[in-house]
Design a protein around this motif. Structure first.
Motif, short mmCIF file in Angstrom:
data_model
loop_
_atom_site.label_atom_id
_atom_site.label_comp_id
_atom_site.label_asym_id
_atom_site.label_seq_id
_atom_site.Cartn_x
_atom_site.Cartn_y
_atom_site.Cartn_z
N TYR A 61 0.66 -1.18 0.00
CA TYR A 61 -0.05 -0.16 -0.08
C TYR A 61 0.91 1.20 -0.02
O TYR A 61 0.66 2.13 -0.87
N ARG A 65 0.84 3.89 -2.92
CA ARG A 65 0.55 5.56 -2.83
C ARG A 65 1.71 6.29 -3.30
O ARG A 65 1.48 7.33 -3.83
N ARG A 70 0.41 10.73 -5.14
CA ARG A 70 -0.67 11.63 -4.55
C ARG A 70 -0.40 11.83 -3.20
O ARG A 70 0.58 11.19 -2.47
N ASP A 73 -3.98 11.33 2.08
CA ASP A 73 -5.61 11.42 1.75
C ASP A 73 -6.19 10.97 3.21
O ASP A 73 -5.85 9.87 3.84
N ASP A 76 -6.20 7.15 3.94
CA ASP A 76 -4.99 6.59 4.45
C ASP A 76 -5.49 6.27 6.00
O ASP A 76 -4.87 5.06 6.36
N PRO A 125 -8.61 0.71 -1.29
CA PRO A 125 -7.15 0.73 -1.62
C PRO A 125 -6.68 -0.30 -2.57
O PRO A 125 -5.50 -0.65 -2.77
N ALA A 128 -4.05 1.42 -4.99
CA ALA A 128 -2.86 1.38 -4.22
C ALA A 128 -2.09 0.13 -4.03
O ALA A 128 -0.81 0.00 -4.37
#
Length: 393
Positions: A61, A65, A70, A73, A76, A125, A128
């Motif tokens: 993950y 990300r 990015r 967020d 997360d 998720p 990601a």
């Protein structure tokens, strides 16, 4: 494939080293009911088959990300909270206490089949995790599984609103059958299967319930309300039964009674109240989140359409008329659902109070009847003999 071999060997070596390390740590940690009573903060479990997949998922993950480019967020936080809760209920002293008390077991299972799946669906998720996976898994294993017709058809069938609700409720009810429940507490493999099926059924249920897409990609609003109704009634009825009964159903608990002075019947009643109140609250929260996500998605979609056309929204237009109608139907449906749940809860509470008072009255009547038929007790006779006698004839 040749280029990926060193990476695969590194992954295997790290996994094997981590497995051995966790097994050694776990062998030195205390276990059992006596350890829970004496030093509960030390009764942790470092199970490799649970911790290693969790670590892999976290690494994938984070990598995904970063590759996505990015910033941080709010999703997360949902993902981190879900993983942390799963770790706590499966590896902390909560897991040890769950084998001793039905109430703690209900908290653990509500986390597995409701709280953690809900947080994961809010985190979304999938993208990601795919970006962060090793190339071999991402390009070969995942497409072969997701592209399989049998897997695709099975998931498409059980993820529909009614099948997802039946799987969610049926899985929970199946494992609460007394013989199966007690067997799962005595056999670790069955217990692990219990956890896996609860978590999987929760993921499927909340995947469909919290899907922000509208019809035809998402489920209709009425179908989502029906999903919540089925889940709510399951927790209310079974929780009410557990909290109102007067016999012990599950014999595998009660080993901590000498240490904590909690009866098996009282534990099962508290477990029923936990399922009844907390489970119903989580389903109601899921319903509110689903409604909010649907409304937000519709607003974003309408905004994009208006931006593409280049026209400003006009009051009284067809869009706003349809929006008001949908909001009115949504309000009526939500009020009806909440009202039904409140009425059902009040009826169950009244029946529960009547049953408990009836049992107390019956016990008091039996004592009075026995005292009337058998005469005064020996204690009352001794008190009477010790009292001063009157001089009057």
């Amino acid at each position: 494939m040749t280029r990926n071999r060193p990476v695969i060997f590194i992954w295997l070596a790290v996994t094997l080293l981590g497995w051995v390390t966790l097994e050694v740590i776990d062998s030195y940690l205390p276990d059992g009911a006596a350890a829970l009573a004496a030093t509960p903060w030390l009764v942790w479990q470092f199970t490799p088959i649970i911790i290693i997949p969790m670590v892999c998922v976290v690494v994938w993950y984070v990598r995904g990300r970063r590759r996505g480019g990015r910033v941080i967020d709010p999703r997360d936080a949902f993902f981190a909270a879900a993983l942390l809760l799963l770790f706590l209920v499966l590896q902390s002293p909560i897991e040890g206490f769950s084998d001793q008390f039905l109430t703690v077991h209900q908290v653990e299972h509500m986390t597995l089949d409701m709280i953690a799946p809900m947080l994961l669906m809010l985190a979304a998720p999938q993208a990601a995790l795919l970006r962060g996976m090793p190339g071999g898994l991402r390009h070969k294993l995942v497409p072969s599984i997701m592209g399989n017709r049998g897997f695709h058809r099975t998931f498409a069938t059980i993820s529909q609103p009614i099948p997802a609700s039946l799987v969610f409720v049926g899985t929970s009810g199946f494992w609460m059958i007394p013989r199966i429940h007690d067997a799962s507490l005595r056999v670790p493999l069955i217990h692990d299967l219990w956890h896996v099926t609860l978590f999987a059924s929760g993921l499927i249920f909340f995947f469909r319930l919290l899907d922000p897409r509208s019809v035809p990609l998402g489920a209709p609003l009425l179908a989502r309300i029906l999903m919540c109704f089925v889940a709510e009634m399951n927790f209310i009825l079974f929780g009410f039964y557990l909290s109102a009964k007067s016999v012990v159903l599950y014999d595998a608990y009660g080993r901590m009674a000498p240490f904590w002075h909690i009866s098996a019947l009282g534990d099962e009643r508290f477990g029923g109240l936990t399922m009844w109140i907390d489970g119903s609250t989580m389903i109601a929260l899921g319903a509110l989140i689903a409604l909010y996500r649907i409304a937000s998605h519709e607003d974003r979609t309408a905004g994009r359409r208006i931006a593409l056309v280049g026209a400003k929204p006009v009051r009284g237009s067809e869009f706003h008329v349809g929006k008001r109608r949908n909001n009115r139907n949504l309000a009526f449906g939500l009020v009806g659902f909440v009202g039904f749940m409140l009425i059902g809860t009040m009826i169950a509470a009244v029946v529960y109070d009547h049953m408990t008072n009836h049992q107390a009255d019956a016990a008091a009547f039996s004592q009075m009847r026995a005292r009337t038929l058998n005469g005064p007790s020996a204690h009352e006779v001794r008190l009477t003999s010790k009292s001063p006698q009157s001089d009057k004839p």
